[in-house]
Design an enzyme around this catalytic site. Structure first.
Site, PDB file in Angstrom:
ATOM      1  N   ASP A  96       0.832  -1.208   0.000  1.00 21.29           N
ATOM      2  CA  ASP A  96       0.000   0.000   0.000  1.00 21.29           C
ATOM      3  C   ASP A  96       0.868   1.261   0.000  1.00 21.29           C
ATOM      4  O   ASP A  96       0.351   2.376  -0.104  1.00 21.29           O
ATOM      5  CB  ASP A  96      -1.008  -0.005   1.159  1.00 21.29           C
ATOM      6  CG  ASP A  96      -0.339   0.090   2.513  1.00 21.29           C
ATOM      7  OD1 ASP A  96       0.898  -0.008   2.590  1.00 21.29           O
ATOM      8  OD2 ASP A  96      -1.063   0.258   3.521  1.00 21.29           O
ATOM      9  N   GLU A 117       9.135  -3.925  10.573  1.00 17.02           N
ATOM     10  CA  GLU A 117       9.539  -2.640   9.967  1.00 17.02           C
ATOM     11  C   GLU A 117      10.113  -1.697  11.009  1.00 17.02           C
ATOM     12  O   GLU A 117       9.557  -1.522  12.102  1.00 17.02           O
ATOM     13  CB  GLU A 117       8.320  -1.996   9.265  1.00 17.02           C
ATOM     14  CG  GLU A 117       8.687  -0.662   8.631  1.00 17.02           C
ATOM     15  CD  GLU A 117       7.670  -0.135   7.632  1.00 17.02           C
ATOM     16  OE1 GLU A 117       6.694  -0.827   7.320  1.00 17.02           O
ATOM     17  OE2 GLU A 117       7.882   0.997   7.149  1.00 17.02           O
ATOM     18  N   GLU A 129      -1.390  -5.490   8.246  1.00 14.51           N
ATOM     19  CA  GLU A 129      -0.566  -4.864   9.284  1.00 14.51           C
ATOM     20  C   GLU A 129      -1.136  -5.254  10.643  1.00 14.51           C
ATOM     21  O   GLU A 129      -2.346  -5.263  10.841  1.00 14.51           O
ATOM     22  CB  GLU A 129      -0.547  -3.347   9.106  1.00 14.51           C
ATOM     23  CG  GLU A 129       0.279  -2.946   7.908  1.00 14.51           C
ATOM     24  CD  GLU A 129       0.562  -1.451   7.828  1.00 14.51           C
ATOM     25  OE1 GLU A 129       0.317  -0.715   8.803  1.00 14.51           O
ATOM     26  OE2 GLU A 129       1.038  -1.027   6.760  1.00 14.51           O
TER      27      GLU A 129
HETATM   28  O1  KIV Z   1       3.504  -1.123   1.697  1.00 15.40           O
HETATM   29  C1  KIV Z   1       4.702  -1.447   1.780  1.00 15.40           C
HETATM   30  O2  KIV Z   1       5.520  -1.183   0.897  1.00 15.40           O
HETATM   31  C2  KIV Z   1       5.124  -2.175   2.967  1.00 15.40           C
HETATM   32  C3  KIV Z   1       6.580  -2.467   3.090  1.00 15.40           C
HETATM   33  C4  KIV Z   1       7.234  -1.302   3.727  1.00 15.40           C
HETATM   34  C5  KIV Z   1       6.825  -3.710   3.823  1.00 15.40           C
HETATM   35  O3  KIV Z   1       4.324  -2.522   3.767  1.00 15.40           O
END
Ligand code: KIV
Length: 285
Positions: free
Chosen positions: A44, A181, A114
């Site tokens: 996202d 992260e 998430e």
């Molecule tokens: O949306 C994204 O690119 C992510 C990465 C930072 C893992 O969630």
């Protein structure tokens, strides 16, 4: 079915590091697949790097589906993973399931959410249905309003506990991997040792089972990137130089050069044809 499956990703833990990259469209996914990436991820983050939003909170399911379809068409080998955007899975489990199904039907092999502990019920349900799930803890950008911005996670006991609890809950619910992260490397190491599923770090140091970076960050499309990014190229600079050369050559007439266009070799032949056309058009008016 693509060559890299969630089962293969799990088997890589402790044997081979996992290389994951985001991609949002057909050409980038094609290149990423040919470069041998294990996981190609429609994150996202596209809200920020493709659509210029200040955060990921406005990304919609329709955008994720649109980009997932383009990526899925290109990828033959890597696992195609699609992100569930903010608001698409938190309200209730049924809505989360419906939206995960839409991403799978768009061509994804797996979905990412998430969080972990708070969504263990959803993860279990998806896994039972046959939808592989990756979790994401540490810095979770969809919660950045609560977190007070994008910041390093895992300094306090409460944060260490939350991260570990998320990872364990994901493992127990059947997730095949978890992203960590912007987390202190010691905490990422602890989690990697504590869970049997692979940990994939971004800004979480080397003691994890794999790494993920955002396409635009890795390639240097933008000048500003998060502090943990390594720019492997200056593609943004290269594109700008190419565009400047093109503009200059258009302005001073060097483009198109003789090899870029075609003309009549017999000018008399052309003149006769043009004359007849002009006469015909004149008569019509
Ligand atoms: O949306 C994204 O690119 C992510 C990465 C930072 C893992 O969630």
């Amino acid at each position: 079915m693509r060559e890299i499956t969630p089962r293969k990703i799990i088997e890589m833990k402790g044997k081979e590091r996992i290389a994951m990259i985001t991609a949002y469209d057909y050409p980038s996914a094609l290149i990423a697949d040919r470069a041998g990436m294990d996981i190609i991820f429609i994150g996202d983050s596209l809200g920020m790097v493709v659509y210029g939003e200040p955060n990921t909170l406005n990304v919609t399911m329709d955008q994720m589906i649109f980009h997932t379809k383009a990526v899925a068409k290109a990828v033959k080998r890597a696992l195609v993973l699609a992100d569930m955007p903010f608001g698409s899975y938190e309200i209730d489990t049924d809505e989360g399931v419906r939206n995960a199904v839409r991403l799978i039907q768009a061509g994804a092999d797996a979905v990412k959410i998430e969080g972990g502990y708070d969504h263990r019920k959803l993860v279990r349900k998806l896994v039972r249905m046959g939808i592989p799930v990756m979790g994401h803890t540490g810095l979770t950008p969809q919660r950045y309003l609560r977190l007070g911005g994008y910041r390093l996670m895992g300094e306090t006991e409460e944060e260490i506990e939350e991260i570990l609890r998320d990872a364990r809950a994901l493992e127990k619910a059947g997730a095949f991997a978890v992203v960590l992260e912007f987390t202190l490397a010691d905490v990422a190491k602890l989690v990697t040792e504590e869970v049997s599923i692979p940990t994939i770090g971004i800004g979480a140091g080397p003691y994890v089972d794999g790494q993920v970076l955002v396409w635009h960050d890795l390639l240097g499309i933008y000048e500003n990137t998060p502090p943990f990014v390594k720019k492997y190229a200056d593609i943004g600079g290269m594109i700008r130089l190419a565009l400047e050369s093109y503009r200059e050559e258009v302005k001073d007439g060097r483009f198109p050069a003789r090899e870029h266009y075609w003309e009549f070799l017999d000018k008399d032949d052309f003149r006769r044809k043009a004359q007849r056309v002009l006469e015909r058009l004149g008569e019509d008016e």
